[in-house]
Design a protein around this motif. Structure first.
Motif, PDB file in Angstrom:
ATOM      1  N   MET A 128       0.840  -1.199   0.000  1.00  0.00           N
ATOM      2  CA  MET A 128       0.000   0.000   0.000  1.00  0.00           C
ATOM      3  C   MET A 128       0.874   1.247   0.000  1.00  0.00           C
ATOM      4  O   MET A 128       1.896   1.300   0.666  1.00  0.00           O
ATOM      5  CB  MET A 128      -0.884  -0.012   1.256  1.00  0.00           C
ATOM      6  CG  MET A 128      -1.761   1.194   1.403  1.00  0.00           C
ATOM      7  SD  MET A 128      -2.663   1.223   2.957  1.00  0.00           S
ATOM      8  CE  MET A 128      -3.708  -0.199   2.768  1.00  0.00           C
ATOM      9  N   MET A 129       0.457   2.246  -0.738  1.00  0.00           N
ATOM     10  CA  MET A 129       1.152   3.530  -0.766  1.00  0.00           C
ATOM     11  C   MET A 129       0.627   4.410   0.378  1.00  0.00           C
ATOM     12  O   MET A 129      -0.482   4.198   0.879  1.00  0.00           O
ATOM     13  CB  MET A 129       0.911   4.231  -2.102  1.00  0.00           C
ATOM     14  CG  MET A 129       1.357   3.433  -3.316  1.00  0.00           C
ATOM     15  SD  MET A 129       3.103   3.064  -3.329  1.00  0.00           S
ATOM     16  CE  MET A 129       3.772   4.640  -3.748  1.00  0.00           C
ATOM     17  N   CYS A 130       1.413   5.393   0.756  1.00  0.00           N
ATOM     18  CA  CYS A 130       1.052   6.279   1.863  1.00  0.00           C
ATOM     19  C   CYS A 130      -0.278   7.004   1.613  1.00  0.00           C
ATOM     20  O   CYS A 130      -1.061   7.202   2.538  1.00  0.00           O
ATOM     21  CB  CYS A 130       2.159   7.283   2.126  1.00  0.00           C
ATOM     22  SG  CYS A 130       3.683   6.527   2.730  1.00  0.00           S
ATOM     23  N   LYS A 131      -0.540   7.382   0.387  1.00  0.00           N
ATOM     24  CA  LYS A 131      -1.789   8.087   0.062  1.00  0.00           C
ATOM     25  C   LYS A 131      -3.000   7.217   0.408  1.00  0.00           C
ATOM     26  O   LYS A 131      -3.977   7.696   1.002  1.00  0.00           O
ATOM     27  CB  LYS A 131      -1.802   8.467  -1.417  1.00  0.00           C
ATOM     28  CG  LYS A 131      -2.992   9.303  -1.809  1.00  0.00           C
ATOM     29  CD  LYS A 131      -2.887   9.762  -3.257  1.00  0.00           C
ATOM     30  CE  LYS A 131      -4.050  10.634  -3.622  1.00  0.00           C
ATOM     31  NZ  LYS A 131      -3.941  11.149  -4.993  1.00  0.00           N
ATOM     32  N   LEU A 145      -7.366   5.524   4.373  1.00  0.00           N
ATOM     33  CA  LEU A 145      -7.965   4.549   5.287  1.00  0.00           C
ATOM     34  C   LEU A 145      -7.973   5.055   6.727  1.00  0.00           C
ATOM     35  O   LEU A 145      -8.931   4.821   7.461  1.00  0.00           O
ATOM     36  CB  LEU A 145      -7.229   3.208   5.204  1.00  0.00           C
ATOM     37  CG  LEU A 145      -7.445   2.410   3.931  1.00  0.00           C
ATOM     38  CD1 LEU A 145      -6.584   1.150   3.941  1.00  0.00           C
ATOM     39  CD2 LEU A 145      -8.912   2.052   3.738  1.00  0.00           C
ATOM     40  N   MET A 146      -6.918   5.752   7.133  1.00  0.00           N
ATOM     41  CA  MET A 146      -6.880   6.318   8.483  1.00  0.00           C
ATOM     42  C   MET A 146      -8.035   7.297   8.683  1.00  0.00           C
ATOM     43  O   MET A 146      -8.688   7.296   9.723  1.00  0.00           O
ATOM     44  CB  MET A 146      -5.554   7.033   8.727  1.00  0.00           C
ATOM     45  CG  MET A 146      -4.387   6.132   8.907  1.00  0.00           C
ATOM     46  SD  MET A 146      -2.915   7.131   9.188  1.00  0.00           S
ATOM     47  CE  MET A 146      -1.921   6.612   7.802  1.00  0.00           C
ATOM     48  N   ARG A 178      -2.604  -1.989   8.836  1.00  0.00           N
ATOM     49  CA  ARG A 178      -1.714  -2.430   9.907  1.00  0.00           C
ATOM     50  C   ARG A 178      -0.333  -2.780   9.363  1.00  0.00           C
ATOM     51  O   ARG A 178       0.689  -2.415   9.945  1.00  0.00           O
ATOM     52  CB  ARG A 178      -2.308  -3.625  10.649  1.00  0.00           C
ATOM     53  CG  ARG A 178      -1.423  -4.078  11.806  1.00  0.00           C
ATOM     54  CD  ARG A 178      -2.070  -5.149  12.593  1.00  0.00           C
ATOM     55  NE  ARG A 178      -3.129  -4.540  13.402  1.00  0.00           N
ATOM     56  CZ  ARG A 178      -3.962  -5.222  14.156  1.00  0.00           C
ATOM     57  NH1 ARG A 178      -3.907  -6.536  14.194  1.00  0.00           N
ATOM     58  NH2 ARG A 178      -4.873  -4.609  14.865  1.00  0.00           N
ATOM     59  N   LEU A 179      -0.289  -3.484   8.238  1.00  0.00           N
ATOM     60  CA  LEU A 179       0.976  -3.848   7.621  1.00  0.00           C
ATOM     61  C   LEU A 179       1.744  -2.598   7.202  1.00  0.00           C
ATOM     62  O   LEU A 179       2.950  -2.470   7.470  1.00  0.00           O
ATOM     63  CB  LEU A 179       0.741  -4.761   6.416  1.00  0.00           C
ATOM     64  CG  LEU A 179       1.985  -5.202   5.657  1.00  0.00           C
ATOM     65  CD1 LEU A 179       2.910  -6.009   6.556  1.00  0.00           C
ATOM     66  CD2 LEU A 179       1.584  -6.017   4.440  1.00  0.00           C
ATOM     67  N   HIS A 180       1.055  -1.661   6.575  1.00  0.00           N
ATOM     68  CA  HIS A 180       1.711  -0.427   6.141  1.00  0.00           C
ATOM     69  C   HIS A 180       2.249   0.340   7.349  1.00  0.00           C
ATOM     70  O   HIS A 180       3.397   0.802   7.327  1.00  0.00           O
ATOM     71  CB  HIS A 180       0.740   0.444   5.337  1.00  0.00           C
ATOM     72  CG  HIS A 180       1.387   1.684   4.816  1.00  0.00           C
ATOM     73  ND1 HIS A 180       2.080   1.727   3.634  1.00  0.00           N
ATOM     74  CD2 HIS A 180       1.468   2.938   5.349  1.00  0.00           C
ATOM     75  CE1 HIS A 180       2.562   2.944   3.449  1.00  0.00           C
ATOM     76  NE2 HIS A 180       2.187   3.704   4.479  1.00  0.00           N
ATOM     77  N   ALA A 224       6.317   7.592   9.086  1.00  0.00           N
ATOM     78  CA  ALA A 224       5.604   8.831   8.751  1.00  0.00           C
ATOM     79  C   ALA A 224       4.092   8.618   8.857  1.00  0.00           C
ATOM     80  O   ALA A 224       3.370   9.471   9.389  1.00  0.00           O
ATOM     81  CB  ALA A 224       5.975   9.301   7.353  1.00  0.00           C
ATOM     82  N   CYS A 225       3.608   7.487   8.387  1.00  0.00           N
ATOM     83  CA  CYS A 225       2.176   7.200   8.479  1.00  0.00           C
ATOM     84  C   CYS A 225       1.752   6.883   9.912  1.00  0.00           C
ATOM     85  O   CYS A 225       0.631   7.193  10.296  1.00  0.00           O
ATOM     86  CB  CYS A 225       1.798   6.066   7.521  1.00  0.00           C
ATOM     87  SG  CYS A 225       1.719   6.622   5.802  1.00  0.00           S
TER      88      CYS A 225
END
Length: 68
Positions: free
Chosen positions: A2-5, A10-11, A28-30, A36-37
């Motif tokens: 998953m990319m940060c965007k 999702l957050m 959770r994995l990201h 940073a996330c």
């Protein structure tokens, strides 16, 4: 991966509705790999909690009846 965007989307979405199992797992994995996330997630949570605790009627009492 998953990319940060997508993670930040999702957050934000998680504040409005429960995430699906796949969404939770992916996020959770990201978060386990992206500091940073993780910080962004902490800030989303802090802002959501502050908004939940905000009571605008307190502002009205401080300003007086005429709004000034």
């Amino acid at each position: 991966m998953m990319m940060c965007k997508e993670a930040t989307r999702l957050m934000s979405l998680r504040q409005d509705r429960p995430l699906t199992f796949q969404e939770r797992l992916s996020l959770r994995l990201h978060l386990s790999m992206c500091s940073a996330c993780r910080e962004c997630d902490r800030q989303f949570t802090l802002l959501h909690e502050a908004g939940r605790r905000y009571h605008p009627e307190h502002d009205d009492a401080e300003q007086g009846d005429d709004g000034h």
